[in-house]
Motif scaffolding. Structure first.
Motif, PDB file in Angstrom:
ATOM      1  N   THR A 124       0.940  -1.327  -0.033  1.00  0.00           N
ATOM      2  CA  THR A 124      -0.160   0.372   0.223  1.00  0.00           C
ATOM      3  C   THR A 124       0.837   1.356  -0.065  1.00  0.00           C
ATOM      4  OG1 THR A 124       0.224  -0.020   2.477  1.00  0.00           O
ATOM      5  CG2 THR A 124      -2.136  -0.676   1.376  1.00  0.00           C
ATOM      6  N   HIS A 125       2.302   1.179   0.602  1.00  0.00           N
ATOM      7  CA  HIS A 125       2.567   2.410   0.481  1.00  0.00           C
ATOM      8  C   HIS A 125       4.254   2.221   1.426  1.00  0.00           C
ATOM      9  CE1 HIS A 125       0.582   2.312   4.405  1.00  0.00           C
ATOM     10  NE2 HIS A 125       1.692   3.950   5.400  1.00  0.00           N
ATOM     11  N   PRO A 126       4.969   2.611   0.682  1.00  0.00           N
ATOM     12  CA  PRO A 126       6.780   2.232   1.709  1.00  0.00           C
ATOM     13  C   PRO A 126       7.251   2.190   3.307  1.00  0.00           C
ATOM     14  CG  PRO A 126       7.144   3.629   0.067  1.00  0.00           C
ATOM     15  CD  PRO A 126       5.348   4.104   0.505  1.00  0.00           C
ATOM     16  N   ALA A 128       7.750   0.727   6.718  1.00  0.00           N
ATOM     17  CA  ALA A 128       8.239  -0.785   7.921  1.00  0.00           C
ATOM     18  C   ALA A 128       7.126  -1.178   7.516  1.00  0.00           C
ATOM     19  CB  ALA A 128       9.292  -0.392   7.984  1.00  0.00           C
ATOM     20  N   ASP A 129       5.722  -0.813   8.694  1.00  0.00           N
ATOM     21  CA  ASP A 129       5.055  -1.835   9.750  1.00  0.00           C
ATOM     22  C   ASP A 129       3.980  -1.955   7.749  1.00  0.00           C
ATOM     23  OD1 ASP A 129       4.158   0.852   8.802  1.00  0.00           O
ATOM     24  OD2 ASP A 129       2.652   0.489  10.015  1.00  0.00           O
ATOM     25  N   HIS A 130       4.482  -1.920   6.807  1.00  0.00           N
ATOM     26  CA  HIS A 130       3.317  -2.994   5.924  1.00  0.00           C
ATOM     27  C   HIS A 130       4.294  -3.234   4.936  1.00  0.00           C
ATOM     28  CE1 HIS A 130      -0.667  -0.306   6.689  1.00  0.00           C
ATOM     29  NE2 HIS A 130       0.593   0.162   7.648  1.00  0.00           N
ATOM     30  N   ILE A 131       5.490  -2.835   4.424  1.00  0.00           N
ATOM     31  CA  ILE A 131       6.125  -3.811   2.794  1.00  0.00           C
ATOM     32  C   ILE A 131       6.967  -4.700   4.770  1.00  0.00           C
ATOM     33  CG2 ILE A 131       5.607  -2.378   1.480  1.00  0.00           C
ATOM     34  CD1 ILE A 131       8.899  -1.618   2.547  1.00  0.00           C
ATOM     35  N   GLY A 223      -4.707   1.035   3.535  1.00  0.00           N
ATOM     36  CA  GLY A 223      -3.611   1.543   4.143  1.00  0.00           C
ATOM     37  C   GLY A 223      -4.208   2.280   4.879  1.00  0.00           C
ATOM     38  N   ASP A 224      -2.764   3.300   5.367  1.00  0.00           N
ATOM     39  CA  ASP A 224      -2.220   3.803   6.268  1.00  0.00           C
ATOM     40  C   ASP A 224      -3.037   5.606   6.242  1.00  0.00           C
ATOM     41  OD1 ASP A 224      -1.868   2.281   7.864  1.00  0.00           O
ATOM     42  OD2 ASP A 224       0.577   3.343   8.401  1.00  0.00           O
ATOM     43  N   ILE A 225      -4.257   6.206   5.303  1.00  0.00           N
ATOM     44  CA  ILE A 225      -5.104   7.007   4.445  1.00  0.00           C
ATOM     45  C   ILE A 225      -5.165   8.170   5.673  1.00  0.00           C
ATOM     46  CG2 ILE A 225      -5.206   6.350   1.919  1.00  0.00           C
ATOM     47  CD1 ILE A 225      -7.956   6.066   2.673  1.00  0.00           C
ATOM     48  N   ALA A 244      -8.169   2.233   8.395  1.00  0.00           N
ATOM     49  CA  ALA A 244      -7.131   2.930   7.941  1.00  0.00           C
ATOM     50  C   ALA A 244      -6.794   3.683   9.493  1.00  0.00           C
ATOM     51  CB  ALA A 244      -7.388   4.226   7.350  1.00  0.00           C
ATOM     52  N   HIS A 245      -4.717   3.434   9.166  1.00  0.00           N
ATOM     53  CA  HIS A 245      -3.750   3.539   9.765  1.00  0.00           C
ATOM     54  C   HIS A 245      -4.189   3.066  11.551  1.00  0.00           C
ATOM     55  CE1 HIS A 245      -0.621   7.323  10.778  1.00  0.00           C
ATOM     56  NE2 HIS A 245      -0.137   6.092  11.291  1.00  0.00           N
ATOM     57  N   HIS A 246      -4.676   2.281  11.108  1.00  0.00           N
ATOM     58  CA  HIS A 246      -4.909   1.513  12.673  1.00  0.00           C
ATOM     59  C   HIS A 246      -5.191   1.943  13.502  1.00  0.00           C
ATOM     60  CE1 HIS A 246      -1.305  -0.515  10.754  1.00  0.00           C
ATOM     61  NE2 HIS A 246      -0.362   0.604  10.497  1.00  0.00           N
ATOM     62  N   GLY A 247      -6.111   2.559  13.154  1.00  0.00           N
ATOM     63  CA  GLY A 247      -7.335   3.154  14.305  1.00  0.00           C
ATOM     64  C   GLY A 247      -6.956   4.562  15.168  1.00  0.00           C
TER      65      GLY A 247
HETATM   66 ZN   LIG Z   1       0.522   1.568   9.297  1.00  0.00          ZN
END
Ligand SMILES: [Zn+2]
Length: 394
Positions: A124-126, A128-131, A223-225, A244-247
């Motif tokens: 979703t975006h670069p 580290a908690d996603h890739i 993702g984290d929008i 989005a963005h872990h709440g």
């Molecule tokens: Zn995240």
């Protein structure tokens, strides 16, 4: 006029013969009775309508009733995101891959489903908690298409991911709004955002937002929008929302949630994380929508299934208060037991100094091996060993 009269008698005879035959056939119970809706319509007309309807529904949905479910696994990767989708046609889609170090457990989980090929991957975006675990995942599976937003990052995790993609000679597709990833019969996966990642200099807002529609049901991955990028999405309506963005409090605006109107909301979040996610006000806004809320920090890995008509919770490894009590067996682990058994086994083993609980056969258990009730181990703060409880510790 004479020639016409000549045909009247044979016609009547033929009609009587047809009528007798029809009565005989129906008396014998041969053939399908017309549906109740057609009962007042002459048989011939009814069967014509039936055929037409059958042809129509066949062309729209050749195997609607027998279609496989869409399975969406929200993996518990702590304070990060990772969702694995098994599409009804057998294809697979991975959206994000947790933090660095999560790779092996994600690989194990996907393998335990019997999957060897990942058709589509979305980073979703670069961040580290996603890739974090994505390079290892790509390294360990045959992979089809990779989608990333057209942004860059200088982190080592990101550079390693790009290197792995190059090494495997895979191509990165720009994940921009309007890109259709998958479109088979009733299942359709499409990127809704960003239209242009340059719209914001916030990497979170460059997150690929993807909607997977299956029949009347849909899953939205955000993702984290932040609330700013949420406002770019014209139709976020969905059955299940990956919040989005872990709440975070800066996401899930009331306006967005109003439009999304999810039945279920999943927050992928680590227990007692330093960010304070999920934010209390976000939880309140979600509650106001009437959505049932699930947290990976409480329920662990969460699996939803969709028939296209409805969505149900299939698996939650650590059932919490908001989970339904109906759990189907989790995917089998390599030693042949199911994931559900793993979470309900009653005796585990701890060591004198460690803070993990293990299975009897775990190679981490060396000299000391103290049996303990699983519930007691959890109460005392022991966590599952990643080697012998790989599914549970995801
Ligand atoms: Zn995240």
């Amino acid at each position: 006029m004479k020639p016409q009269k000549k045909h009247v008698l044979p016609c009547i005879l033929l009609f009587c013969l047809f009528l007798c035959l029809s009565l005989f056939v129906s008396a014998c119970g041969v053939g399908q009775p017309p549906p109740a809706a057609f009962s007042s319509i002459p048989d011939s007309a009814a069967s014509a309508i039936e055929t037409e309807k059958a042809q129509e529904s066949q062309s729209l949905s050749p195997s609607w009733n027998s279609a496989a479910p869409l399975k969406v696994h929200f993996l518990d990767v702590g304070q990060g995101d990772s969702a694995f989708l098994q599409l009804p046609g057998g294809e697979t889609l991975l959206i994000d891959a947790g933090n660095p170090g999560d790779g092996p457990r994600i690989i194990h989980y996907i393998r335990s489903l019997g999957v060897t090929h990942i058709n589509y991957i979305i980073a979703t975006h670069p961040h580290a908690d996603h890739i974090g675990g994505m390079a290892e995942v790509i390294d360990n599976f045959s992979v089809g298409e990779i989608y990333m937003p057209k942004v860059t990052h200088t982190s080592r995790t990101y550079e390693m991911l790009l290197q792995t993609i190059r090494d495997k000679q895979l191509k990165i597709h720009n994940g921009t709004a309007g890109t259709v990833i998958y479109d088979q019969e009733e299942c359709h996966a499409e990127i809704l955002s960003p239209a242009d990642p340059a719209l914001s200099d916030d990497l979170n807002d460059a997150s690929i937002v993807c909607k997977v529609q299956y029949g009347a049901t849909s899953f939205l991955f955000t993702g984290d929008i932040s609330a700013a990028a949420e406002s770019w999405i014209s139709d976020p309506s969905c059955t299940v929302l990956k919040v989005a963005h872990h709440g975070s409090s800066g996401s899930s605006s009331a306006a967005f949630l109003d439009k999304a109107s999810p039945k279920y909301a999943v927050i992928s979040v680590g227990l007692e994380n330093s960010y304070g996610h999920p934010a209390e006000d976000t939880l309140n806004r979600l509650k106001e929508t009437g959505a049932e809320i699930f947290l990976t920090s409480q329920q662990g890995t969460i699996v939803f299934e969709s028939s296209g008509d409805s969505v149900w919770l299939s698996v939650s490894k650590r059932p919490g208060p908001s989970c339904t009590p109906e759990f189907s067996p989790a995917p089998p682990s390599p030693d042949g037991t199911s994931g559900q058994e793993i979470s309900t086994e009653s005796t585990v083993y701890i060591t004198k100094t460690g803070k993990k609980y293990h299975r009897s056969s775990c190679s981490y258990l060396k000299s000391s091996k103290i049996p303990m009730e699983l519930s007691a181990a959890k109460e005392k703060g022991y966590s599952p060993c990643s080697r012998c409880h790989p599914d549970e510790s995801l």
